[in-house]
Design an enzyme around this catalytic site. Structure first.
Site, PDB file in Angstrom:
ATOM      1  N   TYR A  18       0.807  -1.227   0.000  1.00 34.01           N
ATOM      2  CA  TYR A  18       0.000   0.000   0.000  1.00 34.01           C
ATOM      3  C   TYR A  18       0.839   1.275   0.000  1.00 34.01           C
ATOM      4  O   TYR A  18       0.285   2.377  -0.044  1.00 34.01           O
ATOM      5  CB  TYR A  18      -0.912   0.032   1.230  1.00 34.01           C
ATOM      6  CG  TYR A  18      -1.907  -1.100   1.284  1.00 34.01           C
ATOM      7  CD1 TYR A  18      -2.935  -1.195   0.351  1.00 34.01           C
ATOM      8  CD2 TYR A  18      -1.835  -2.073   2.279  1.00 34.01           C
ATOM      9  CE1 TYR A  18      -3.854  -2.237   0.398  1.00 34.01           C
ATOM     10  CE2 TYR A  18      -2.752  -3.118   2.346  1.00 34.01           C
ATOM     11  CZ  TYR A  18      -3.757  -3.192   1.396  1.00 34.01           C
ATOM     12  OH  TYR A  18      -4.663  -4.217   1.448  1.00 34.01           O
ATOM     13  N   HIS A  23      -4.712   5.996  -1.347  1.00 35.66           N
ATOM     14  CA  HIS A  23      -5.306   6.008  -0.003  1.00 35.66           C
ATOM     15  C   HIS A  23      -4.258   6.307   1.069  1.00 35.66           C
ATOM     16  O   HIS A  23      -4.608   6.625   2.200  1.00 35.66           O
ATOM     17  CB  HIS A  23      -5.952   4.648   0.266  1.00 35.66           C
ATOM     18  CG  HIS A  23      -7.323   4.723   0.884  1.00 35.66           C
ATOM     19  ND1 HIS A  23      -8.105   5.869   0.902  1.00 35.66           N
ATOM     20  CD2 HIS A  23      -8.066   3.774   1.521  1.00 35.66           C
ATOM     21  CE1 HIS A  23      -9.249   5.619   1.509  1.00 35.66           C
ATOM     22  NE2 HIS A  23      -9.251   4.369   1.897  1.00 35.66           N
ATOM     23  N   ASN A  70     -10.013   1.429   8.069  1.00 35.96           N
ATOM     24  CA  ASN A  70     -11.351   1.456   8.684  1.00 35.96           C
ATOM     25  C   ASN A  70     -11.335   1.289  10.198  1.00 35.96           C
ATOM     26  O   ASN A  70     -12.390   1.293  10.829  1.00 35.96           O
ATOM     27  CB  ASN A  70     -12.269   0.410   8.033  1.00 35.96           C
ATOM     28  CG  ASN A  70     -11.778  -1.005   8.225  1.00 35.96           C
ATOM     29  OD1 ASN A  70     -10.681  -1.235   8.740  1.00 35.96           O
ATOM     30  ND2 ASN A  70     -12.574  -1.972   7.803  1.00 35.96           N
ATOM     31  N   ASN A 116     -13.760   5.876   5.117  1.00 33.95           N
ATOM     32  CA  ASN A 116     -13.824   4.951   6.254  1.00 33.95           C
ATOM     33  C   ASN A 116     -12.877   5.319   7.388  1.00 33.95           C
ATOM     34  O   ASN A 116     -13.164   5.047   8.555  1.00 33.95           O
ATOM     35  CB  ASN A 116     -13.556   3.515   5.792  1.00 33.95           C
ATOM     36  CG  ASN A 116     -14.711   2.942   4.998  1.00 33.95           C
ATOM     37  OD1 ASN A 116     -15.867   3.319   5.200  1.00 33.95           O
ATOM     38  ND2 ASN A 116     -14.413   2.048   4.071  1.00 33.95           N
TER      39      ASN A 116
END
Length: 199
Positions: A18, A23, A70, A116
């Protein structure tokens, strides 16, 4: 302000897969801010990766929750409680689909807007009065101009080289936003940052 402790939270997901995704732009900005100060966000505590340093005359913690997006609020709540930091001295840096890539917008409060990470923060901190620095990543677009890549896949995909450059060029504005937030508060930060440079 002198010797007050501020908490700057970058939102993202842990894990090498990631690192350069849209994000994770909150993590990317905090890493760049730390590097500018000769520091690194590399200490571990309470499900977060963090560092402590001085910024513009104040003590600061740069925090990257390692709980996945989240569940970000769980980690942030622990840091707020442990270090006894009022929410008025917390600023959250996160991606925003509704802003053009590289556009920066400071806000004093607001709903999650489908994000989220923010939803988790509001839930665990018990308030939507959380100052934020939104970093635009733009909406997904189809290659043929018709279809759109699903949002979930888009935000977890890497920036294009052009977008990455746009984001990196905004670091000085993010630094200015943090200076204003520390020295004058979220209102002057909004007035000084919002509208500067369209993305």
């Amino acid at each position: 302000m002198a010797d007050s402790l501020y908490l700057f939270v970058g939102l993202g997901n842990p894990g090498d897969q990631y690192v350069h995704t849209r994000h994770n732009v909150g993590f990317m900005m905090l890493d760049a801010l730390a590097a500018e100060q000769g520091a690194e966000v590399n200490r571990s505590k309470m499900q977060g990766r963090y560092c402590r340093l001085r910024l513009h005359g104040a003590q600061a913690i740069l925090l990257e929750p390692q709980t996945y997006m989240n569940r970000s609020g769980e980690c942030v709540r622990r840091f707020v409680d442990y270090f006894n930091i009022p929410l008025s001295r917390v600023l959250v840096l996160h991606d925003d689909l509704d802003l053009g890539c590289g556009r920066i917008k400071a806000v004093a409060r607001g709903g999650a807007g489908g994000h989220n990470g923010i939803k988790s923060l509001v839930q665990h901190l018990g308030s939507a009065d959380i100052a934020r620095l939104k970093i635009g990543i733009s909406h997904p677009r189809g290659v043929d101009g018709q279809g759109r890549q699903p949002v979930e896949r888009y935000v977890l995909s890497p920036f294009s080289p052009e977008q990455r450059q746009q984001i990196e060029e905004r670091l000085p504005l993010v630094q200015e936003a943090i200076r204003l937030f520390i020295q004058e508060g979220i209102g002057p930060c909004m007035n000084g940052i919002n509208g500067r440079g369209a993305g």
